[in-house]
Design a protein around this motif. Sequence first.
Motif, PDB file in Angstrom:
ATOM      1  N   ALA A 172      -3.683   7.922  -2.898  1.00  0.00           N
ATOM      2  CA  ALA A 172      -4.501   8.344  -1.761  1.00  0.00           C
ATOM      3  C   ALA A 172      -4.049   9.689  -1.195  1.00  0.00           C
ATOM      4  O   ALA A 172      -4.872  10.472  -0.713  1.00  0.00           O
ATOM      5  CB  ALA A 172      -4.449   7.277  -0.670  1.00  0.00           C
TER       6      ALA A 172
ATOM      7  N   VAL B 199      -0.258   2.518  -3.547  1.00  0.00           N
ATOM      8  CA  VAL B 199      -1.532   3.232  -3.441  1.00  0.00           C
ATOM      9  C   VAL B 199      -1.378   4.572  -2.717  1.00  0.00           C
ATOM     10  O   VAL B 199      -2.103   5.517  -3.006  1.00  0.00           O
ATOM     11  CB  VAL B 199      -2.607   2.354  -2.747  1.00  0.00           C
ATOM     12  CG1 VAL B 199      -3.961   3.063  -2.728  1.00  0.00           C
ATOM     13  CG2 VAL B 199      -2.740   1.004  -3.456  1.00  0.00           C
ATOM     14  N   LYS B 200      -0.422   4.671  -1.836  1.00  0.00           N
ATOM     15  CA  LYS B 200      -0.187   5.924  -1.100  1.00  0.00           C
ATOM     16  C   LYS B 200      -0.093   7.138  -2.029  1.00  0.00           C
ATOM     17  O   LYS B 200      -0.695   8.174  -1.731  1.00  0.00           O
ATOM     18  CB  LYS B 200       1.074   5.796  -0.245  1.00  0.00           C
ATOM     19  CG  LYS B 200       1.418   7.040   0.542  1.00  0.00           C
ATOM     20  CD  LYS B 200       2.685   6.818   1.365  1.00  0.00           C
ATOM     21  CE  LYS B 200       3.085   8.072   2.098  1.00  0.00           C
ATOM     22  NZ  LYS B 200       4.265   7.825   2.961  1.00  0.00           N
TER      23      LYS B 200
ATOM     24  N   TRP C  18       0.828  -1.206   0.000  1.00  0.00           N
ATOM     25  CA  TRP C  18       0.000   0.000   0.000  1.00  0.00           C
ATOM     26  C   TRP C  18       0.862   1.256   0.000  1.00  0.00           C
ATOM     27  O   TRP C  18       0.618   2.180  -0.784  1.00  0.00           O
ATOM     28  CB  TRP C  18      -0.965   0.019   1.200  1.00  0.00           C
ATOM     29  CG  TRP C  18      -1.863   1.202   1.131  1.00  0.00           C
ATOM     30  CD1 TRP C  18      -3.069   1.279   0.502  1.00  0.00           C
ATOM     31  CD2 TRP C  18      -1.588   2.523   1.621  1.00  0.00           C
ATOM     32  NE1 TRP C  18      -3.568   2.561   0.581  1.00  0.00           N
ATOM     33  CE2 TRP C  18      -2.670   3.336   1.266  1.00  0.00           C
ATOM     34  CE3 TRP C  18      -0.529   3.088   2.326  1.00  0.00           C
ATOM     35  CZ2 TRP C  18      -2.733   4.688   1.603  1.00  0.00           C
ATOM     36  CZ3 TRP C  18      -0.589   4.439   2.652  1.00  0.00           C
ATOM     37  CH2 TRP C  18      -1.684   5.226   2.288  1.00  0.00           C
ATOM     38  N   SER C  19       1.879   1.312   0.881  1.00  0.00           N
ATOM     39  CA  SER C  19       2.680   2.530   1.034  1.00  0.00           C
ATOM     40  C   SER C  19       3.498   2.867  -0.204  1.00  0.00           C
ATOM     41  O   SER C  19       3.975   3.997  -0.342  1.00  0.00           O
ATOM     42  CB  SER C  19       3.579   2.439   2.267  1.00  0.00           C
ATOM     43  OG  SER C  19       4.404   1.300   2.200  1.00  0.00           O
TER      44      SER C  19
ATOM     45  N   TRP D 149      -1.014   6.922   5.819  1.00  0.00           N
ATOM     46  CA  TRP D 149      -1.488   5.559   6.067  1.00  0.00           C
ATOM     47  C   TRP D 149      -2.763   5.350   5.273  1.00  0.00           C
ATOM     48  O   TRP D 149      -3.445   6.307   4.904  1.00  0.00           O
ATOM     49  CB  TRP D 149      -1.799   5.370   7.560  1.00  0.00           C
ATOM     50  CG  TRP D 149      -0.611   5.497   8.448  1.00  0.00           C
ATOM     51  CD1 TRP D 149      -0.146   6.655   9.024  1.00  0.00           C
ATOM     52  CD2 TRP D 149       0.284   4.467   8.849  1.00  0.00           C
ATOM     53  NE1 TRP D 149       0.979   6.389   9.763  1.00  0.00           N
ATOM     54  CE2 TRP D 149       1.258   5.046   9.686  1.00  0.00           C
ATOM     55  CE3 TRP D 149       0.353   3.094   8.606  1.00  0.00           C
ATOM     56  CZ2 TRP D 149       2.289   4.314  10.264  1.00  0.00           C
ATOM     57  CZ3 TRP D 149       1.379   2.368   9.200  1.00  0.00           C
ATOM     58  CH2 TRP D 149       2.322   2.966  10.004  1.00  0.00           C
ATOM     59  N   CYS D 150      -3.128   4.101   5.030  1.00  0.00           N
ATOM     60  CA  CYS D 150      -4.416   3.822   4.395  1.00  0.00           C
ATOM     61  C   CYS D 150      -5.510   4.228   5.371  1.00  0.00           C
ATOM     62  O   CYS D 150      -5.562   3.732   6.504  1.00  0.00           O
ATOM     63  CB  CYS D 150      -4.550   2.332   4.048  1.00  0.00           C
ATOM     64  SG  CYS D 150      -6.151   1.937   3.282  1.00  0.00           S
TER      65      CYS D 150
ATOM     66  N   ASP E  76      -0.879   0.061   6.987  1.00  0.00           N
ATOM     67  CA  ASP E  76      -0.148  -0.249   5.762  1.00  0.00           C
ATOM     68  C   ASP E  76      -0.340  -1.746   5.563  1.00  0.00           C
ATOM     69  O   ASP E  76      -0.661  -2.466   6.520  1.00  0.00           O
ATOM     70  CB  ASP E  76       1.332   0.096   5.909  1.00  0.00           C
ATOM     71  CG  ASP E  76       2.114   0.025   4.592  1.00  0.00           C
ATOM     72  OD1 ASP E  76       1.501  -0.144   3.520  1.00  0.00           O
ATOM     73  OD2 ASP E  76       3.357   0.127   4.648  1.00  0.00           O
TER      74      ASP E  76
ATOM     75  N   TYR F  98     -11.595   3.467  -2.428  1.00  0.00           N
ATOM     76  CA  TYR F  98     -10.250   2.899  -2.516  1.00  0.00           C
ATOM     77  C   TYR F  98      -9.670   3.023  -3.933  1.00  0.00           C
ATOM     78  O   TYR F  98     -10.324   2.693  -4.915  1.00  0.00           O
ATOM     79  CB  TYR F  98     -10.265   1.431  -2.115  1.00  0.00           C
ATOM     80  CG  TYR F  98      -8.893   0.885  -1.849  1.00  0.00           C
ATOM     81  CD1 TYR F  98      -8.338   0.942  -0.589  1.00  0.00           C
ATOM     82  CD2 TYR F  98      -8.127   0.340  -2.879  1.00  0.00           C
ATOM     83  CE1 TYR F  98      -7.061   0.466  -0.339  1.00  0.00           C
ATOM     84  CE2 TYR F  98      -6.848  -0.139  -2.637  1.00  0.00           C
ATOM     85  CZ  TYR F  98      -6.328  -0.073  -1.371  1.00  0.00           C
ATOM     86  OH  TYR F  98      -5.067  -0.532  -1.131  1.00  0.00           O
TER      87      TYR F  98
END
Length: 122
Positions: free
Chosen positions: A53, A49-50, A45-46, A57-58, A96, A116
């Motif tokens: 976003a 997707v970070k 994620w970090s 953090w998610c 994360d 998301y």
Amino acid sequence: MATKAEYKHFATPDEVRSFNHGRVEIVNILGGVVGRFILEPGWRWSEDVKPIAGTEWCMAPHFQYLVSGRVHIKMEDGSEFELEPGDVFALPAGHDAWVVGNEPAVAVDWHGAVEYGKTKGS
């Protein structure tokens, strides 16, 4: 409460949001959203997707079922755990996550898929 039956299939999702090493397939049904996350080996994620976003953090809370693969979770408070196929889990905002091993992780999400993987401001 529903007054008629409705059904859909992930083979024809209403929307697909792709990002590095993965995607989320979105099905809108009876006013709700169900997402199928398909996360390839190397997804984190970090890293993947970070940037989309725009948060440290998610911040999407999740209520998910892990169908396949393994996922490691690190919470903002420093606690960590690993999920395996068959696990049902609820994650609050502030985490994360990354795929462990060489098998894709597939999860069905009944809560966190709404926003998301959307680009900031979209």
